[in-house]
Write a protein that holds these residues in place. Structure first.
Motif: not given
Length: 411
Positions: A223-226, A238-241, A268-269, A271-277
């Motif tokens: 999501v961050a790079s997208a 605006v939103d992600v599923e 935000a949720d 993005l946080a998962r990606e960062k934690a990984a």
């Protein structure tokens, strides 16, 4: 590859090197088997500045997509996925009788047929001549073009701005990600919406889905790079599923930056998962190649041991991802004498590189093999049901990803 195609950085780090393979959809006719077959390096790297994972653009979209072997409508679950999306989008946005919907890479009309059925004006933009013709035959208006800013502006001039632009499983398929994104912006109304579905790099790495790395997929998104890619064309997330499709995908809801507003909490949720990984630092990528090597060893060990026991193994499906797996593992007809596919276009052809014959699905019931190796593992639930008949003679299904599993199916 020396520079990132999104930000131009030279800070590129290796993620996994799969050797050299032919383009995954270049299925061979019988009269091509004695001809040379080009193969290209398949080496995934990640930019440590913008964290876009990518492979070198060694083949062009024109080479791949002018005549294409993949027809979306042959997947029952994918057509249902599209129907549900259309129904939800009509309610979410909402889309009234005066709305205009454009789908980029619309394939054979698998999604827009549901828009047509609702009486909503629509247009598909599909570069492949053969599948675009199939869409038109099914009653879906389709333009045979690649999307770039000029195409987007031309469609807007001819048809008006789109209230919704859909781009499913294409955002990874274009090497000029900035130009394509600007094309999306040219299509969409200033207050409209863009919906993009693309495989999620997070699940690709977590679930060992390395066979989805192939030459058609030039980049692999978090999501961050997208978000960075969308911003390059004037769009904002605006939103992600999070979706189960293709082993784990993201649906990105974007709008023109001036109309977007604040992103949802779900953004935000994730993005946080990606960062934690660890996907915004090299630590999240370093073990992937080790786990890829284990998938290869486990599958080869199973096939060799089955052959030594005199047991038969055949394949089910001939997807692009399967050709990455077959070539990386070095599987030939001595270990997998054939695979089958529902798409008649592939019947009588051979898998690229590995030269495995592709037959109609009825061949499995005729031969009653001991095992069926399922190459489109992402359709597991659908195919366990479709292939339940192998239980009649005690056959079992084999799934190679995320790790080797042998499944007893109920009749």
């Amino acid at each position: 590859m020396t520079r990132c195609r999104l930000c131009g950085s030279e800070a590129m780090a290796s993620v996994v090197d799969l050797g050299a393979t032919p383009p995954c959809e270049s299925f061979l006719a019988a009269d091509q088997l004695d001809q040379p077959e080009p193969a290209y390096p398949l080496h995934l790297r990640v930019c440590t500045d913008c964290w876009l994972a990518q492979i070198p653009p060694l083949i062009t979209p024109e080479e791949t997509f002018k005549e294409y072997a993949y027809f979306s409508s042959y997947s029952t679950s994918w057509v249902e996925h599209a129907r549900t999306f259309v129904a939800d989008a009509v309610q979410r946005l909402p889309l009234g009788p005066d709305a205009f919907v454009v789908e980029v890479a619309s394939n054979d009309g698998y999604l827009l047929r549901h828009v047509v059925a609702r009486g909503i004006r629509c247009l598909g933009i599909e570069p492949s001549v053969n599948v675009g013709a199939a869409a038109r035959e099914a009653g879906v208006p389709t333009l045979t073009e690649f999307l770039d800013p000029a195409t987007g502006s031309g469609v807007r001039a001819d048809h008006g701005p789109a209230d919704l632009v859909v781009a499913n499983n294409v955002y990874a398929h274009i090497p000029d990600v900035v130009g394509f994104t600007r094309g999306l912006r040219a299509l969409v109304a200033d207050d409209g919406w863009v919906s993009i579905e693309v495989q999620h790099l997070l699940t690709l790495i977590e679930e060992n889905q390395y066979d989805t790395i192939y030459h058609e997929h030039f980049q692999y998104y978090t999501v961050a790079s997208a978000m960075r890619a969308l911003a390059s064309g004037g769009l904002a997330l605006v939103d992600v599923e999070l979706l189960p499709t293709h082993g784990g995908s993201i649906r990105l809801w974007a709008r023109p930056a001036e109309a977007a507003g604040e992103p949802t909490r779900q953004v935000a949720d994730v993005l946080a998962r990606e960062k934690a990984a660890g996907l915004q630092e090299l630590s999240g990528y370093t073990e992937f190649s080790v786990r890829v090597a284990k998938v290869r060893r486990d599958l080869l060990r199973f096939l060799v041991e089955a052959a030594e026991r005199g047991e038969t193994v055949v394949g089910y499906g001939a997807p692009g991802k399967g050709n990455t797996l077959l070539n990386h593992c070095g599987i030939r007809p001595d270990l997998l004498p054939y695979t089958v596919d529902r798409n008649p276009y592939k019947h009588g052809r051979f898998t690229p590189g590995t030269r495995i014959p592709i037959l109609p699905p009825e061949q499995i019931a005729a031969d009653k093999p001991d095992y069926v190796l399922v190459l489109p593992w992402n359709l597991r639930a659908e195919l366990v049901e479709q292939l339940s008949f192998v239980h009649d003679w005690g056959g079992r299904l084999v799934f190679p990803i995320p790790d080797l599993s042998i499944v007893e199916v109920a009749s």
